[in-house]
Design a protein around this motif. Sequence first.
Motif, mmCIF file in Angstrom:
data_model
loop_
_atom_site.group_PDB
_atom_site.id
_atom_site.type_symbol
_atom_site.label_atom_id
_atom_site.label_comp_id
_atom_site.label_asym_id
_atom_site.label_seq_id
_atom_site.Cartn_x
_atom_site.Cartn_y
_atom_site.Cartn_z
ATOM 1 N N ASN A 8 0.942 -1.276 -0.088
ATOM 2 C CA ASN A 8 -0.004 -0.050 0.129
ATOM 3 C C ASN A 8 0.856 1.136 -0.014
ATOM 4 O O ASN A 8 0.624 2.251 -0.952
ATOM 5 C CB ASN A 8 -0.941 -0.041 1.174
ATOM 6 N N TYR A 9 1.922 1.290 0.770
ATOM 7 C CA TYR A 9 2.855 2.362 0.757
ATOM 8 C C TYR A 9 3.426 2.592 -0.505
ATOM 9 O O TYR A 9 3.493 3.662 -0.955
ATOM 10 C CB TYR A 9 3.991 2.089 1.742
ATOM 11 N N ALA A 10 3.806 1.623 -1.167
ATOM 12 C CA ALA A 10 4.542 1.552 -2.390
ATOM 13 C C ALA A 10 3.484 2.133 -3.690
ATOM 14 O O ALA A 10 3.901 3.269 -4.151
ATOM 15 C CB ALA A 10 4.899 0.270 -2.776
ATOM 16 N N HIS A 11 2.246 1.877 -3.531
ATOM 17 C CA HIS A 11 1.452 2.216 -4.308
ATOM 18 C C HIS A 11 0.989 3.838 -4.185
ATOM 19 O O HIS A 11 0.825 4.740 -5.050
ATOM 20 C CB HIS A 11 -0.055 1.552 -4.296
ATOM 21 N N MET A 12 0.940 4.025 -2.808
ATOM 22 C CA MET A 12 0.657 5.672 -2.495
ATOM 23 C C MET A 12 1.774 6.182 -2.862
ATOM 24 O O MET A 12 1.588 7.343 -3.374
ATOM 25 C CB MET A 12 0.345 5.605 -0.918
ATOM 26 N N GLY A 13 3.184 5.885 -2.606
ATOM 27 C CA GLY A 13 4.267 6.659 -2.940
ATOM 28 C C GLY A 13 4.350 6.863 -4.476
ATOM 29 O O GLY A 13 4.818 7.974 -4.962
ATOM 30 N N ALA A 14 3.936 5.782 -5.169
ATOM 31 C CA ALA A 14 3.974 6.081 -6.701
ATOM 32 C C ALA A 14 3.023 6.901 -7.198
ATOM 33 O O ALA A 14 3.392 7.887 -8.004
ATOM 34 C CB ALA A 14 3.827 4.595 -7.308
ATOM 35 N N SER A 15 1.826 6.850 -6.527
ATOM 36 C CA SER A 15 0.890 7.788 -6.922
ATOM 37 C C SER A 15 1.213 9.349 -6.805
ATOM 38 O O SER A 15 1.063 10.345 -7.693
ATOM 39 C CB SER A 15 -0.383 7.715 -6.309
ATOM 40 N N LEU A 16 1.886 9.386 -5.415
ATOM 41 C CA LEU A 16 2.304 10.758 -5.134
ATOM 42 C C LEU A 16 3.471 11.242 -5.976
ATOM 43 O O LEU A 16 3.366 12.599 -6.374
ATOM 44 C CB LEU A 16 2.610 10.667 -3.509
ATOM 45 N N CYS A 17 4.359 10.408 -6.430
ATOM 46 C CA CYS A 17 5.530 10.623 -7.004
ATOM 47 C C CYS A 17 5.158 11.151 -8.531
ATOM 48 O O CYS A 17 5.411 12.194 -9.021
ATOM 49 C CB CYS A 17 6.600 9.514 -7.395
ATOM 50 N N LYS A 18 4.168 10.455 -8.927
ATOM 51 C CA LYS A 18 3.428 11.004 -10.375
ATOM 52 C C LYS A 18 3.005 12.183 -10.321
ATOM 53 O O LYS A 18 3.404 13.034 -11.268
ATOM 54 C CB LYS A 18 2.524 9.902 -10.758
ATOM 55 N N THR A 19 2.316 12.624 -9.131
ATOM 56 C CA THR A 19 1.656 13.983 -9.256
ATOM 57 C C THR A 19 2.696 14.910 -9.018
ATOM 58 O O THR A 19 2.921 15.827 -9.682
ATOM 59 C CB THR A 19 0.656 13.950 -7.928
ATOM 60 N N LEU A 20 3.791 14.614 -7.967
ATOM 61 C CA LEU A 20 4.946 15.688 -8.003
ATOM 62 C C LEU A 20 5.729 15.838 -9.186
ATOM 63 O O LEU A 20 6.197 16.834 -9.535
ATOM 64 C CB LEU A 20 5.741 15.102 -7.033
ATOM 65 N N GLU A 21 5.855 14.881 -10.077
ATOM 66 C CA GLU A 21 6.658 15.178 -11.510
ATOM 67 C C GLU A 21 5.932 16.035 -12.339
ATOM 68 O O GLU A 21 6.427 16.670 -13.076
ATOM 69 C CB GLU A 21 6.751 13.487 -12.181
ATOM 70 N N LYS A 22 4.507 15.813 -12.276
ATOM 71 C CA LYS A 22 3.685 16.766 -13.017
ATOM 72 C C LYS A 22 3.905 18.106 -12.635
ATOM 73 O O LYS A 22 3.596 19.192 -13.421
ATOM 74 C CB LYS A 22 1.928 16.318 -12.949
#
Length: 213
Positions: A8-22
């Motif tokens: 779950n942490y990995a999924h949440m982290g990946a989602s947040l990182c994608k948003t931050l990249e944008k």
Amino acid sequence: MYESKKKNYAHMGASLCKTLEKRGFKAQYAATAEDAKNIIAALIEDGASVGVPGTVTVRQIGLMEALAAKGCKVVHHWDPALTREARLKVLMDEMNTDWYVTSSNAVSMDGSLVNIDGTGNRVAVMSWALGKIIYVIGVNKITGDLESAMDRARNIASPANAIRTGAQTPCTKLGHCIDCDSPGRICNVFTIIERCPIGRECHVIVVGEDLGY
């Protein structure tokens, strides 16, 4: 830690990182504090100067020792041996380094970094460091939206930091903020970084562990 929680942490982290990249940040997820330390140590060149403000997270992951092993000049004002005059100079020197490594009091899932400070030095340099900037953020600091991120900064991070610094404020006894007028108040400057500041190279390392306050 349960495997489901790690995933779950990995999924949440990946989602947040994608948003931050944008939003203009260079973002990546690290499953552990050790991984985060190694990622940052690989980013920073041997012998580089590195400013480290008042951040428990950066010290908690062992980065200070890793940087010293790389021959980096670590500039930080958390040295009890410093005189008042020397400490003021170091505070200024922290922002003139090749890299500035800090954390954040909260980050919302829509990509806003929220911070609160007493003197303003840390929050100012987080957007205005002359070199490259790295934010190291544990999953415990991730919130759903901007409002909850601001609430976390006030009611979770600030009381804990007030206790750490020995501040004589109501929150150290109550466990939450009452927007006090205490002389020792550490909630004086609030900043929201919604996107990578113009002209800056900013990295965000989201870590799948509870780190800092």
